[in-house]
Design a protein around this motif. Sequence first.
Motif, mmCIF file in Angstrom:
data_model
loop_
_atom_site.group_PDB
_atom_site.id
_atom_site.type_symbol
_atom_site.label_atom_id
_atom_site.label_comp_id
_atom_site.label_asym_id
_atom_site.label_seq_id
_atom_site.Cartn_x
_atom_site.Cartn_y
_atom_site.Cartn_z
ATOM 1 N N ALA A 10 0.801 -1.222 0.000
ATOM 2 C CA ALA A 10 0.000 0.000 0.000
ATOM 3 C C ALA A 10 0.831 1.267 0.000
ATOM 4 O O ALA A 10 0.291 2.369 0.024
ATOM 5 N N ARG A 11 2.154 1.148 -0.055
ATOM 6 C CA ARG A 11 2.985 2.351 0.094
ATOM 7 C C ARG A 11 2.792 3.350 -1.042
ATOM 8 O O ARG A 11 3.070 4.540 -0.883
ATOM 9 N N HIS A 12 2.300 2.862 -2.210
ATOM 10 C CA HIS A 12 2.097 3.789 -3.324
ATOM 11 C C HIS A 12 1.006 4.799 -3.027
ATOM 12 O O HIS A 12 0.891 5.821 -3.700
ATOM 13 N N GLU A 13 0.184 4.513 -1.991
ATOM 14 C CA GLU A 13 -0.896 5.422 -1.626
ATOM 15 C C GLU A 13 -0.410 6.583 -0.762
ATOM 16 O O GLU A 13 -1.161 7.521 -0.488
ATOM 17 N N LEU A 14 0.822 6.507 -0.316
ATOM 18 C CA LEU A 14 1.334 7.558 0.563
ATOM 19 C C LEU A 14 1.649 8.818 -0.222
ATOM 20 O O LEU A 14 2.178 8.764 -1.327
ATOM 21 N N ARG A 22 -1.066 8.734 6.905
ATOM 22 C CA ARG A 22 -1.417 7.581 6.083
ATOM 23 C C ARG A 22 -0.775 6.299 6.607
ATOM 24 O O ARG A 22 -1.405 5.237 6.604
ATOM 25 N N VAL A 23 0.468 6.383 7.076
ATOM 26 C CA VAL A 23 1.083 5.210 7.701
ATOM 27 C C VAL A 23 0.270 4.791 8.922
ATOM 28 O O VAL A 23 0.028 3.599 9.148
ATOM 29 N N ALA A 24 -0.180 5.775 9.708
ATOM 30 C CA ALA A 24 -1.028 5.466 10.864
ATOM 31 C C ALA A 24 -2.314 4.785 10.414
ATOM 32 O O ALA A 24 -2.783 3.836 11.057
ATOM 33 N N ALA A 40 1.759 -7.277 20.355
ATOM 34 C CA ALA A 40 2.671 -7.411 19.214
ATOM 35 C C ALA A 40 3.634 -6.228 19.169
ATOM 36 O O ALA A 40 3.233 -5.084 19.321
ATOM 37 N N ARG A 41 4.905 -6.524 18.952
ATOM 38 C CA ARG A 41 5.910 -5.465 18.837
ATOM 39 C C ARG A 41 5.971 -4.995 17.389
ATOM 40 O O ARG A 41 5.933 -5.802 16.451
ATOM 41 N N LEU A 42 6.053 -3.670 17.190
ATOM 42 C CA LEU A 42 6.149 -3.103 15.853
ATOM 43 C C LEU A 42 7.620 -2.806 15.542
ATOM 44 O O LEU A 42 8.204 -1.895 16.134
ATOM 45 N N PRO A 43 8.244 -3.562 14.651
ATOM 46 C CA PRO A 43 9.666 -3.367 14.343
ATOM 47 C C PRO A 43 9.863 -2.124 13.479
ATOM 48 O O PRO A 43 9.513 -2.105 12.301
ATOM 49 N N GLU A 44 10.447 -1.110 14.071
ATOM 50 C CA GLU A 44 10.554 0.188 13.394
ATOM 51 C C GLU A 44 11.317 0.097 12.079
ATOM 52 O O GLU A 44 10.860 0.611 11.043
ATOM 53 N N GLU A 45 12.470 -0.559 12.093
ATOM 54 C CA GLU A 45 13.280 -0.622 10.878
ATOM 55 C C GLU A 45 12.558 -1.384 9.764
ATOM 56 O O GLU A 45 12.575 -0.964 8.606
ATOM 57 N N ASP A 46 11.937 -2.489 10.097
ATOM 58 C CA ASP A 46 11.215 -3.271 9.095
ATOM 59 C C ASP A 46 10.046 -2.479 8.516
ATOM 60 O O ASP A 46 9.770 -2.521 7.313
ATOM 61 N N LEU A 47 9.365 -1.756 9.393
ATOM 62 C CA LEU A 47 8.234 -0.948 8.936
ATOM 63 C C LEU A 47 8.706 0.181 8.019
ATOM 64 O O LEU A 47 8.065 0.453 6.992
ATOM 65 N N ALA A 50 9.426 -1.347 4.708
ATOM 66 C CA ALA A 50 8.224 -1.774 3.997
ATOM 67 C C ALA A 50 7.478 -0.593 3.396
ATOM 68 O O ALA A 50 7.007 -0.646 2.254
ATOM 69 N N ALA A 51 7.342 0.490 4.173
ATOM 70 C CA ALA A 51 6.589 1.661 3.720
ATOM 71 C C ALA A 51 7.449 2.661 2.964
ATOM 72 O O ALA A 51 6.931 3.609 2.379
ATOM 73 N N LYS A 52 8.781 2.466 3.025
ATOM 74 C CA LYS A 52 9.727 3.383 2.391
ATOM 75 C C LYS A 52 9.548 4.806 2.924
ATOM 76 O O LYS A 52 9.358 5.761 2.167
ATOM 77 N N VAL A 53 9.576 4.903 4.242
ATOM 78 C CA VAL A 53 9.479 6.204 4.895
ATOM 79 C C VAL A 53 10.629 6.322 5.885
ATOM 80 O O VAL A 53 11.269 5.334 6.260
ATOM 81 N N SER A 54 10.871 7.543 6.335
ATOM 82 C CA SER A 54 11.951 7.792 7.290
ATOM 83 C C SER A 54 11.536 7.370 8.692
ATOM 84 O O SER A 54 10.347 7.173 8.991
ATOM 85 N N ARG A 55 12.546 7.264 9.566
ATOM 86 C CA ARG A 55 12.249 6.950 10.962
ATOM 87 C C ARG A 55 11.406 8.037 11.610
ATOM 88 O O ARG A 55 10.523 7.750 12.429
#
Length: 236
Positions: A10-14, A22-24, A40-47, A50-55
């Motif tokens: 879905a990252r093309h929708e950003l 939108r990530v939220a 569930a832990r949300l892995p920041e780097e993996d996310l 996946a979304a191709k966004v900055s930290r």
Amino acid sequence: MTWLDDIAAARHELDRSSTAARVADLLRDRITDGALVPGARLPEEDLCRAAKVSRNTMREAFRLLVQERLLVHEFNRGVFVRRVGADGLSDLYRVRRILESEGVRCAHAAGPDALDRVRAAVEDGEAAAADGRWPDVGTADIRFHQALAALVGSPRVDEMIRHLMAEMRLVFHEMGSPREFHEPYLARNRRMYDLLAAGDHEAAERELRSYLDDAEAQLMRAYLEKERPDVTVRSS
């Protein structure tokens, strides 16, 4: 496909103007559809990958969802999907009664498309049950209650119920068996739609009040049984 794959797809929708929001939205959707469970832990780097966004963007998305009571940040551990406590359950139902009851009261003025959303959610739940897809029955139930509140015809109410029902999905995980919890409510969803379609809004509101009372009591018993496993909690 995992929930991380869903984020990547879905990252093309950003867009640049509202990337964090939108990530939220994407993460909230994964909570609402049951893919992300309490704890569930949300892995920041993996996310971020996946979304191709900055930290910074991802952390802003996390902050938004912490404000919505969907995530919690634990110092030196990371960000986790929140578990809704018994006190939160009572407050969720308090607000749901306000929003959904108003939706039922406004149904006479709602357009046919609005009532079609209620019907579609009922039918989606019935179809999922017939196929044995009980987590999907839970998702359809959430859509059903969102559609009830949407009968108000207010974008603000739509946003509020969307956030509330994401929290409700976290509550659903407190029940051991999705089928055991959701199956009895399929017929009640159908009955409520039938009353609305027939124009009997007073009976529909009575049914809704009884429905929400029963669901809250059932969930509260489940909370008490988990918190006090040595005590058998009997229904009245």
